[in-house]
Design a protein around this motif. Structure first.
Motif, PDB file in Angstrom:
ATOM      1  N   GLY A  57      24.433  65.761 -14.566  1.00 54.96           N
ATOM      2  CA  GLY A  57      24.182  65.545 -13.146  1.00 54.96           C
ATOM      3  C   GLY A  57      22.818  66.059 -12.721  1.00 54.96           C
ATOM      4  N   ALA A  58      22.448  67.232 -13.230  1.00 51.21           N
ATOM      5  CA  ALA A  58      21.138  67.802 -12.892  1.00 51.21           C
ATOM      6  C   ALA A  58      20.010  66.898 -13.394  1.00 51.21           C
ATOM      7  CB  ALA A  58      21.012  69.199 -13.495  1.00 51.21           C
ATOM      8  N   GLY A 109      20.330  63.753 -13.867  1.00 53.10           N
ATOM      9  CA  GLY A 109      20.381  62.542 -13.058  1.00 53.10           C
ATOM     10  C   GLY A 109      19.500  62.678 -11.823  1.00 53.10           C
ATOM     11  N   ILE A 110      19.536  63.844 -11.198  1.00 55.22           N
ATOM     12  CA  ILE A 110      18.654  64.105 -10.048  1.00 55.22           C
ATOM     13  C   ILE A 110      17.191  64.106 -10.499  1.00 55.22           C
ATOM     14  CG2 ILE A 110      18.067  65.740  -8.226  1.00 55.22           C
ATOM     15  CD1 ILE A 110      20.964  66.823  -8.461  1.00 55.22           C
ATOM     16  N   LEU A 111      16.938  64.760 -11.622  1.00 56.73           N
ATOM     17  CA  LEU A 111      15.573  64.807 -12.150  1.00 56.73           C
ATOM     18  C   LEU A 111      15.042  63.396 -12.431  1.00 56.73           C
ATOM     19  CD1 LEU A 111      13.255  66.656 -13.208  1.00 56.73           C
ATOM     20  CD2 LEU A 111      14.377  66.586 -15.433  1.00 56.73           C
ATOM     21  N   ASN A 112      15.864  62.555 -13.026  1.00 57.90           N
ATOM     22  CA  ASN A 112      15.442  61.183 -13.315  1.00 57.90           C
ATOM     23  C   ASN A 112      15.199  60.382 -12.044  1.00 57.90           C
ATOM     24  OD1 ASN A 112      15.537  61.526 -16.097  1.00 57.90           O
ATOM     25  ND2 ASN A 112      17.679  60.893 -16.252  1.00 57.90           N
ATOM     26  N   ALA A 113      15.967  60.686 -11.006  1.00 58.38           N
ATOM     27  CA  ALA A 113      15.801  59.965  -9.745  1.00 58.38           C
ATOM     28  C   ALA A 113      14.439  60.229  -9.112  1.00 58.38           C
ATOM     29  CB  ALA A 113      16.917  60.350  -8.771  1.00 58.38           C
ATOM     30  N   THR A 114      13.825  61.354  -9.435  1.00 57.81           N
ATOM     31  CA  THR A 114      12.491  61.663  -8.897  1.00 57.81           C
ATOM     32  C   THR A 114      11.380  60.917  -9.634  1.00 57.81           C
ATOM     33  OG1 THR A 114      12.080  63.552 -10.384  1.00 57.81           O
ATOM     34  CG2 THR A 114      13.302  63.996  -8.341  1.00 57.81           C
ATOM     35  N   LYS A 115      11.710  60.286 -10.766  1.00 59.11           N
ATOM     36  CA  LYS A 115      10.761  59.537 -11.605  1.00 59.11           C
ATOM     37  C   LYS A 115       9.735  60.443 -12.289  1.00 59.11           C
ATOM     38  CE  LYS A 115      12.562  55.600 -10.314  1.00 59.11           C
ATOM     39  NZ  LYS A 115      13.409  54.815 -11.227  1.00 59.11           N
ATOM     40  N   ALA A 116       9.919  61.767 -12.210  1.00 61.76           N
ATOM     41  CA  ALA A 116       8.948  62.684 -12.810  1.00 61.76           C
ATOM     42  C   ALA A 116       8.970  62.585 -14.336  1.00 61.76           C
ATOM     43  CB  ALA A 116       9.236  64.116 -12.365  1.00 61.76           C
ATOM     44  N   ILE A 117      10.171  62.509 -14.925  1.00 56.97           N
ATOM     45  CA  ILE A 117      10.272  62.418 -16.384  1.00 56.97           C
ATOM     46  C   ILE A 117       9.651  61.116 -16.878  1.00 56.97           C
ATOM     47  CG2 ILE A 117      11.886  62.164 -18.304  1.00 56.97           C
ATOM     48  CD1 ILE A 117      11.606  64.997 -17.411  1.00 56.97           C
ATOM     49  N   GLU A 118       9.942  60.024 -16.189  1.00 64.09           N
ATOM     50  CA  GLU A 118       9.378  58.729 -16.569  1.00 64.09           C
ATOM     51  C   GLU A 118       7.852  58.785 -16.560  1.00 64.09           C
ATOM     52  OE1 GLU A 118       9.252  54.194 -14.780  1.00 64.09           O
ATOM     53  OE2 GLU A 118      10.958  55.496 -14.301  1.00 64.09           O
ATOM     54  N   ALA A 119       7.290  59.381 -15.499  1.00 63.70           N
ATOM     55  CA  ALA A 119       5.837  59.490 -15.406  1.00 63.70           C
ATOM     56  C   ALA A 119       5.286  60.434 -16.470  1.00 63.70           C
ATOM     57  CB  ALA A 119       5.438  59.982 -14.014  1.00 63.70           C
ATOM     58  N   LYS A 179      11.656  64.841  -2.473  1.00 60.54           N
ATOM     59  CA  LYS A 179      11.913  64.228  -1.170  1.00 60.54           C
ATOM     60  C   LYS A 179      13.103  63.263  -1.200  1.00 60.54           C
ATOM     61  CE  LYS A 179       7.363  64.670   0.982  1.00 60.54           C
ATOM     62  NZ  LYS A 179       6.251  63.969   1.683  1.00 60.54           N
ATOM     63  N   LEU A 180      14.104  63.629  -1.992  1.00 61.50           N
ATOM     64  CA  LEU A 180      15.336  62.851  -1.978  1.00 61.50           C
ATOM     65  C   LEU A 180      16.218  63.322  -0.828  1.00 61.50           C
ATOM     66  CD1 LEU A 180      16.298  62.838  -5.782  1.00 61.50           C
ATOM     67  CD2 LEU A 180      15.026  61.094  -4.520  1.00 61.50           C
ATOM     68  N   ARG A 181      16.895  62.389  -0.169  1.00 60.56           N
ATOM     69  CA  ARG A 181      17.836  62.764   0.882  1.00 60.56           C
ATOM     70  C   ARG A 181      19.043  63.461   0.253  1.00 60.56           C
ATOM     71  NH1 ARG A 181      16.930  57.489   1.925  1.00 60.56           N
ATOM     72  NH2 ARG A 181      19.138  56.986   1.503  1.00 60.56           N
ATOM     73  N   VAL A 182      19.797  64.169   1.072  1.00 65.27           N
ATOM     74  CA  VAL A 182      20.949  64.915   0.565  1.00 65.27           C
ATOM     75  C   VAL A 182      21.927  63.986  -0.143  1.00 65.27           C
ATOM     76  CG1 VAL A 182      22.940  66.321   1.199  1.00 65.27           C
ATOM     77  CG2 VAL A 182      20.745  66.721   2.321  1.00 65.27           C
ATOM     78  N   ASN A 183      22.208  62.839   0.469  1.00 66.66           N
ATOM     79  CA  ASN A 183      23.126  61.887  -0.161  1.00 66.66           C
ATOM     80  C   ASN A 183      22.548  61.308  -1.445  1.00 66.66           C
ATOM     81  OD1 ASN A 183      25.037  62.270   1.780  1.00 66.66           O
ATOM     82  ND2 ASN A 183      24.796  60.289   2.779  1.00 66.66           N
ATOM     83  N   GLN A 184      21.236  61.115  -1.503  1.00 68.88           N
ATOM     84  CA  GLN A 184      20.607  60.620  -2.723  1.00 68.88           C
ATOM     85  C   GLN A 184      20.745  61.640  -3.860  1.00 68.88           C
ATOM     86  OE1 GLN A 184      16.638  59.731  -1.065  1.00 68.88           O
ATOM     87  NE2 GLN A 184      16.938  57.597  -1.726  1.00 68.88           N
ATOM     88  N   ALA A 187      23.187  63.810  -4.163  1.00 68.71           N
ATOM     89  CA  ALA A 187      24.590  63.778  -4.584  1.00 68.71           C
ATOM     90  C   ALA A 187      24.868  62.545  -5.439  1.00 68.71           C
ATOM     91  CB  ALA A 187      25.507  63.803  -3.361  1.00 68.71           C
ATOM     92  N   GLU A 188      24.377  61.397  -5.025  1.00 63.97           N
ATOM     93  CA  GLU A 188      24.605  60.159  -5.770  1.00 63.97           C
ATOM     94  C   GLU A 188      23.944  60.207  -7.146  1.00 63.97           C
ATOM     95  OE1 GLU A 188      23.072  57.293  -3.090  1.00 63.97           O
ATOM     96  OE2 GLU A 188      24.785  57.420  -1.704  1.00 63.97           O
ATOM     97  N   ALA A 189      22.731  60.778  -7.202  1.00 60.43           N
ATOM     98  CA  ALA A 189      22.035  60.901  -8.493  1.00 60.43           C
ATOM     99  C   ALA A 189      22.781  61.858  -9.419  1.00 60.43           C
ATOM    100  CB  ALA A 189      20.607  61.393  -8.272  1.00 60.43           C
ATOM    101  N   PHE A 190      23.375  62.910  -8.860  1.00 60.45           N
ATOM    102  CA  PHE A 190      24.155  63.855  -9.658  1.00 60.45           C
ATOM    103  C   PHE A 190      25.364  63.151 -10.264  1.00 60.45           C
ATOM    104  CE2 PHE A 190      27.484  66.970 -10.330  1.00 60.45           C
ATOM    105  CZ  PHE A 190      26.808  68.015 -10.955  1.00 60.45           C
ATOM    106  N   VAL A 191      26.060  62.365  -9.448  1.00 60.07           N
ATOM    107  CA  VAL A 191      27.229  61.641  -9.934  1.00 60.07           C
ATOM    108  C   VAL A 191      26.832  60.655 -11.024  1.00 60.07           C
ATOM    109  CG1 VAL A 191      29.029  59.978  -9.302  1.00 60.07           C
ATOM    110  CG2 VAL A 191      28.522  61.902  -7.785  1.00 60.07           C
ATOM    111  N   LYS A 192      25.728  59.928 -10.804  1.00 64.78           N
ATOM    112  CA  LYS A 192      25.272  58.949 -11.788  1.00 64.78           C
ATOM    113  C   LYS A 192      24.918  59.640 -13.107  1.00 64.78           C
ATOM    114  CE  LYS A 192      23.724  54.954 -13.301  1.00 64.78           C
ATOM    115  NZ  LYS A 192      23.185  55.375 -14.602  1.00 64.78           N
TER     116      LYS A 192
END
Length: 499
Positions: free
Chosen positions: A123-124, A126-136, A333-338, A340-345
């Motif tokens: 989950g952690a 998942g949040i990191l990937n949502a920021t696109k930092a790892i991809e970059a 700058k992810l919203r709170v719900n984003q 949570a959703e990234a953690f679940v994903k």
């Protein structure tokens, strides 16, 4: 190794026999015969199938192996250890038909700590990937390492080997699979190289550890020899094993870099991430991305410090990664719900890895509940006691290697076997240091292949590397390590620690 070589010998023979039968009968067979139908491609069994089959096999064996137990006591170091000479038979408790299915649930309960650790770490990330930092970051590394990718392998593996050799790095490797497998694919290797950098690095260091408190510390404490004594020889052994592991992965990586199609994971890796050389839509590394990657780096440093100096384990490590996930989500700058959703994903992506751990523990539950582990230990220790003195050390080494498939925990195996191997070494003329060394190597080498190892099976599931393919790729290294281990145990017995 080419993809065409993945068809096993039994399947080839089966196809040959089928072809012979069809040829003998082709005169009488109509043109639209079923022989013209395309044969089904051989399919490797899913890891769940393999593990459940092992549970069934172990359950059957509980009807053949007599139940027995050693008495146990708590040592001065607080370890629960068996008492040598106290083995006695007990009422048989074989695993019934319904018990096979119950073992899966009980295994999930036994492995709950590691399972939820995997979900939280996933989950952690998942949040990191949502920021696109790892991809970059992977894109930037790919560009900067162009032409020099091979040098990354020894550096990374040395770091993991140091972790394995000092604080017994094992479950702690799981989060790094999420980083290094995509990186390996991105820079032109494959998922086997990415997984190998982490697991072979850590397990080579763990096998030949020189300060691992969970193996050497426990074993030497039970054997009543000075803690971490024999350090000089152990450091030499560490360099030998780590060098062999690095050489194996590096040579394979060079081959795959030049001929990607020779990878057993070639099609799977391409399907997973597309063409690794595709530069379109690549994320640009920004200052915000660098800040997020810095938080990840600090988390890893904090993990190393906590494990080394404060006896952290998976609960504390999971908390660290959860905190990291929340922080990078805020920084990104992810919203709170984003968040949570990234953690679940992220957790969803690692469900297979978590369930694999539970199934692996189910195998151990069958052996523990049937009370057959002590019987196996008693039988093999008696066998060693009847060996000639010159072969006793090798007998201990082989025994520990076998028992590691049944008790994959290093400290657990030490607590189970060393109270028996210590007096046995005195009787057979093997020094106690050599007995500890035989335990250390026997316990460590098979960690990279044993299906009862929760950390290994979870790592492979996360890396999306089938266990069968992992074994097919790794077996030459395992044979080399076992051979080198046998030579070193013999050398230690005859030259280093002569009793």
């Amino acid at each position: 190794m080419s993809i065409s070589n993945e068809i096993s010998l039994p399947v080839v023979l089966c196809d040959y026999i089928k072809g012979a039968v069809f040829n003998m009968n082709e005169v009488s067979m109509p043109a639209n015969s079923s022989s013209n139908k395309p044969r089904k491609k051989f399919e490797f069994p899913h890891v769940f199938v393999i593990l459940f089959a092992l549970i069934v096999i172990m359950a059957v064996l509980t009807y053949m192996i007599p139940a027995g137990e050693y008495e146990r006591e708590v040592s001065d170091a607080g370890e629960t250890v068996v008492v040598d000479g106290t083995y006695h038979t007990v009422d048989s408790n074989p695993t019934g038909f319904f018990g096979i299915f119950q073992a899966v649930h009980e295994g999930m309960i036994e492995g709950a700590g590691i399972i939820f650790f995997i979900f939280i770490v996933g989950g952690a990330f998942g949040i990191l990937n949502a920021t696109k930092a790892i991809e970059a970051g992977l894109g930037a590394i790919s560009n900067k390492m162009a032409g020099k990718e091979i040098f990354l392998i020894p550096v990374v593996m040395l770091l993991f080997a140091l972790g394995g050799g000092t604080f017994g790095m094992s479950e702690e490797t799981i989060p790094f699979i999420l980083i290094l497998v995509p990186l390996a694919i991105k820079i032109g290797f494959d998922s086997l190289v990415g997984t190998g950098m982490v697991l072979i690095g850590a397990y080579s260091g763990f096998t030949a550890a020189f300060m691992n408190p969970f193996t050497i510390g426990v074993a030497q404490g039970i054997a009543d020899v000075p803690l971490f004594s024999g350090l000089g020889f152990r450091i030499i052994v560490w360099f030998i094993f780590v060098s062999i592991g690095i050489t194996y992965v590096t040579l394979y990586a060079k081959k795959i870099k030049n001929h990607p199609e020779k990878s057993m994971m070639y099609l799977a890796d391409r399907q997973r991430s597309g063409d690794v050389n595709n530069k379109k839509n690549l994320q640009t590394l920004t200052a915000r991305h660098c800040f997020i990657i810095g938080v990840l780096a600090l988390t890893i440093v904090g993990l190393a410090i906590g494990v080394t100096f404060f006896d952290w384990y998976i609960k504390e490590i999971a908390a660290m990664f959860l905190l990291m996930g929340i922080l990078v989500g805020i920084i990104g700058k992810l919203r709170v719900n984003q968040i949570a959703e990234a953690f679940v994903k992220g957790s969803e992506d690692l469900v297979v890895g978590g369930l694999v751990v539970g199934l692996a523990y189910g195998i151990l539950v069958v052996l523990q509940d049937s009370r057959t582990i002590d019987t196996i230990l008693f039988s093999v220790s008696n066998l060693i006691g009847h060996l000639p003195t010159a072969f006793s050390a090798i007998g201990m080494y082989v025994t520990q290697s076998f028992l590691n498939f049944l008790v994959p925990s290093g400290s657990g195996q030490a607590a189970l076997t060393m109270p028996i191997m210590t007096p046995l070494s005195d009787l057979t003329g093997v020094s106690r240091q050599t007995a500890v060394f035989a335990f250390q190597l026997g316990d460590g080498i098979s960690n990279a292949i044993t299906p009862t190892g929760g950390a290994l099976m979870a790592s492979l599931a996360i890396a999306r590397v089938p266990w069968i393919k992992w074994i097919k790729w790794l077996w030459p290294l395992i044979v080399i390590q076992y051979t080198v281990g046998a030579v070193l145990v013999t050398f230690a017995h005859l030259v280093v620690w002569t009793g």
